[in-house]
Write a protein that holds these residues in place. Structure first.
Motif, PDB file in Angstrom:
ATOM      1  N   LYS A 141      17.779  -3.442 -11.559  1.00 32.66           N
ATOM      2  CA  LYS A 141      16.983  -2.217 -11.630  1.00 32.66           C
ATOM      3  C   LYS A 141      16.256  -1.982 -10.307  1.00 32.66           C
ATOM      4  O   LYS A 141      16.226  -0.857  -9.788  1.00 32.66           O
ATOM      5  N   ALA A 142      15.698  -3.056  -9.744  1.00 28.99           N
ATOM      6  CA  ALA A 142      15.029  -2.937  -8.447  1.00 28.99           C
ATOM      7  C   ALA A 142      16.027  -2.536  -7.363  1.00 28.99           C
ATOM      8  O   ALA A 142      15.714  -1.740  -6.466  1.00 28.99           O
ATOM      9  N   TRP A 143      17.238  -3.085  -7.455  1.00 33.33           N
ATOM     10  CA  TRP A 143      18.301  -2.734  -6.497  1.00 33.33           C
ATOM     11  C   TRP A 143      18.624  -1.242  -6.564  1.00 33.33           C
ATOM     12  O   TRP A 143      18.745  -0.578  -5.529  1.00 33.33           O
ATOM     13  N   SER A 144      18.761  -0.706  -7.769  1.00 32.53           N
ATOM     14  CA  SER A 144      19.110   0.712  -7.916  1.00 32.53           C
ATOM     15  C   SER A 144      18.006   1.609  -7.368  1.00 32.53           C
ATOM     16  O   SER A 144      18.281   2.659  -6.777  1.00 32.53           O
ATOM     17  N   VAL A 145      16.752   1.202  -7.521  1.00 29.20           N
ATOM     18  CA  VAL A 145      15.634   1.980  -6.980  1.00 29.20           C
ATOM     19  C   VAL A 145      15.668   1.956  -5.453  1.00 29.20           C
ATOM     20  O   VAL A 145      15.463   2.985  -4.791  1.00 29.20           O
ATOM     21  N   GLU A 146      15.948   0.780  -4.881  1.00 35.02           N
ATOM     22  CA  GLU A 146      15.989   0.653  -3.418  1.00 35.02           C
ATOM     23  C   GLU A 146      17.098   1.510  -2.813  1.00 35.02           C
ATOM     24  O   GLU A 146      16.875   2.250  -1.853  1.00 35.02           O
ATOM     25  N   VAL A 147      18.301   1.426  -3.373  1.00 33.55           N
ATOM     26  CA  VAL A 147      19.430   2.188  -2.826  1.00 33.55           C
ATOM     27  C   VAL A 147      19.222   3.685  -3.043  1.00 33.55           C
ATOM     28  O   VAL A 147      19.549   4.503  -2.185  1.00 33.55           O
ATOM     29  N   ALA A 148      18.636   4.055  -4.184  1.00 29.03           N
ATOM     30  CA  ALA A 148      18.416   5.472  -4.492  1.00 29.03           C
ATOM     31  C   ALA A 148      17.432   6.126  -3.534  1.00 29.03           C
ATOM     32  O   ALA A 148      17.395   7.358  -3.416  1.00 29.03           O
ATOM     33  N   ALA A 149      16.637   5.315  -2.833  1.00 28.87           N
ATOM     34  CA  ALA A 149      15.679   5.868  -1.873  1.00 28.87           C
ATOM     35  C   ALA A 149      16.372   6.432  -0.633  1.00 28.87           C
ATOM     36  O   ALA A 149      15.767   7.190   0.133  1.00 28.87           O
ATOM     37  N   GLU A 150      17.647   6.067  -0.435  1.00 25.77           N
ATOM     38  CA  GLU A 150      18.424   6.618   0.673  1.00 25.77           C
ATOM     39  C   GLU A 150      18.676   8.109   0.446  1.00 25.77           C
ATOM     40  O   GLU A 150      18.664   8.596  -0.687  1.00 25.77           O
ATOM     41  N   LYS A 151      18.951   8.829   1.530  1.00 22.77           N
ATOM     42  CA  LYS A 151      19.391  10.213   1.383  1.00 22.77           C
ATOM     43  C   LYS A 151      20.777  10.230   0.743  1.00 22.77           C
ATOM     44  O   LYS A 151      21.494   9.237   0.756  1.00 22.77           O
ATOM     45  N   ARG A 152      21.147  11.376   0.199  1.00 22.87           N
ATOM     46  CA  ARG A 152      22.412  11.467  -0.528  1.00 22.87           C
ATOM     47  C   ARG A 152      23.598  11.041   0.333  1.00 22.87           C
ATOM     48  O   ARG A 152      24.481  10.311  -0.131  1.00 22.87           O
ATOM     49  N   GLU A 153      23.632  11.484   1.596  1.00 20.45           N
ATOM     50  CA  GLU A 153      24.748  11.115   2.469  1.00 20.45           C
ATOM     51  C   GLU A 153      24.816   9.604   2.660  1.00 20.45           C
ATOM     52  O   GLU A 153      25.896   9.018   2.719  1.00 20.45           O
ATOM     53  N   GLY A 154      23.647   8.965   2.767  1.00 19.82           N
ATOM     54  CA  GLY A 154      23.619   7.516   2.924  1.00 19.82           C
ATOM     55  C   GLY A 154      24.142   6.795   1.693  1.00 19.82           C
ATOM     56  O   GLY A 154      24.859   5.792   1.800  1.00 19.82           O
ATOM     57  N   ILE A 155      23.784   7.299   0.509  1.00 15.13           N
ATOM     58  CA  ILE A 155      24.284   6.696  -0.733  1.00 15.13           C
ATOM     59  C   ILE A 155      25.798   6.844  -0.824  1.00 15.13           C
ATOM     60  O   ILE A 155      26.510   5.908  -1.202  1.00 15.13           O
TER      61      ILE A 155
END
Length: 374
Positions: free
Chosen positions: A275-289
């Motif tokens: 869950k913490a991982w998904s929050v960290e990655v989701a903080a990226e901009k859409r292009e980064g994700i």
């Protein structure tokens, strides 16, 4: 755009120039081949060559008034026709998005279609040609050329016409107005309706070699030759794919750590960490994700192939290879396809502006289940 601005394809450039010089240019020409091989760039260069006032050595001069107008997308006798998204409820034609298309051509000379819906500010609809486009072309082509002998229509992806639209287009392709040229480019020529396909002269544009892609990437990015060649091998002849992979390359270390964290915590079934991982990655901009998800797809492929124990088939950095030595046995014929599909579905959802935290956390749960299939 000049022929010299486009890497490779020297034989096609020569043939196109000879068609013009000999006066044997067909009224409808189709450049067909895989995406990212420079077809539309060749079409643009051909249109400029046709109208250039000072052609020499098989290329346009690049400095006459006609060339300058082409380079600014302002040559009045060159029309652009391309798939669009519906604009409200009124008839929609290419000219409604001409400014966006000009920007798109400048930013993506190899015409990465996956980026086009975002330029239309509509990632949910699939761009296509509407019947109104045929009516508009008939109207505009009925006028006499203003400053040139020919009126040229550069048509991008005619396979995105439905039957009604194709029937409209067929009329002007089959019985063109005097001194009218159609220059079409297609990624999937088999999807073009036969009534159109049978009435054009076709030229196959082949994918680039790894060496050509690597040379281009070395020139336009900061990658060293060795890294550019690794990217080229993965790109499989597509400049678009190579550019996307080059963008990922700059963040490889970060993406590798995210990928390792996902797989290790999924294996341990540590939901809190995931869950913490998904929050960290989701903080990226859409292009980064989206770039990270593309990286995940590549790593799944590399780890699956790594099980064949043939280093010639793998293209990984030393750090990626170090991780894969222990991880690759967990990617096998029982779960590889489902893992690919999970990542691709997530990328589609993210591109459509879905909630990134929810999409990424959903990935983690699916990966937990799939890693069990060892």
């Amino acid at each position: 755009m000049k022929f010299a601005d486009i890497p490779g394809h020297s034989d096609i450039k020569r043939d196109l120039a000879q068609m013009v010089d000999s006066g044997r240019l067909p009224h409808a020409l189709l450049l067909e081949g895989p995406e990212g091989c420079g077809k539309f760039a060749l079409a643009r260069a051909l249109a400029q060559y046709i109208q250039c006032d000072n052609r020499h050595d098989g290329d346009s001069c690049g400095i006459c008034q006609a060339c300058r107008q082409h380079q600014a997308h302002q040559f009045i006798d060159t029309l652009y026709s391309f798939p669009v998204a519906k604009k409200n409820s009124r008839p929609t034609i290419s000219d409604d998005f001409r400014q966006e298309f000009n920007t798109f051509m400048d930013q993506n000379p190899f015409m990465d279609f996956d980026r086009w819906p975002a330029m239309l500010d509509n990632t949910n609809a699939q761009p296509k040609f509407y019947v109104e486009e045929g009516n508009e072309l008939i109207r505009r082509l009925s006028y006499t050329a203003h400053s040139a002998r020919y009126k040229s229509v550069l048509m991008w992806l005619p396979e995105r016409m439905n039957e009604d639209t194709a029937n409209k287009m067929l009329k002007i392709v089959e019985e063109p107005y005097p001194d009218t040229l159609f220059i079409m480019t297609s990624d999937n020529p088999r999807e073009i309706l036969p009534t159109i396909y049978s009435r054009v002269q076709r030229i196959k544009v082949h994918r680039y070699s790894d060496a050509e892609v690597a040379a281009y990437i070395s020139n336009v990015t900061s990658l060293d030759p060795a890294a550019a060649m690794r990217v080229a091998v993965l790109a499989q002849g597509s400049i678009n794919r190579a550019l996307a992979l080059s963008a990922i390359h700059d963040d490889t270390d970060k993406y590798l750590e995210w990928f390792k964290s996902l797989m290790r915590n999924a294996y341990k079934r540590d939901v809190r960490a995931l869950k913490a991982w998904s929050v960290e990655v989701a903080a990226e901009k859409r292009e980064g994700i989206l770039r990270f998800l593309a990286y995940c797809s590549r790593m799944i492929r590399e780890n699956f192939i790594n099980n064949l124990h043939d280093p010639r088939l793998n293209v990984m950095t030393d750090r990626e290879n170090e991780f894969s030595i222990r991880f690759s046995p967990f990617i096998n014929e029982k779960n590889a396809t489902d893992l690919f599909q999970t990542i691709n579905d997530a990328a589609t959802d993210i591109a459509a502006n879905a909630n990134a935290k929810i999409v990424l956390f959903d990935i983690t749960i699916t990966v937990i289940l799939l890693l069990i299939k060892k």
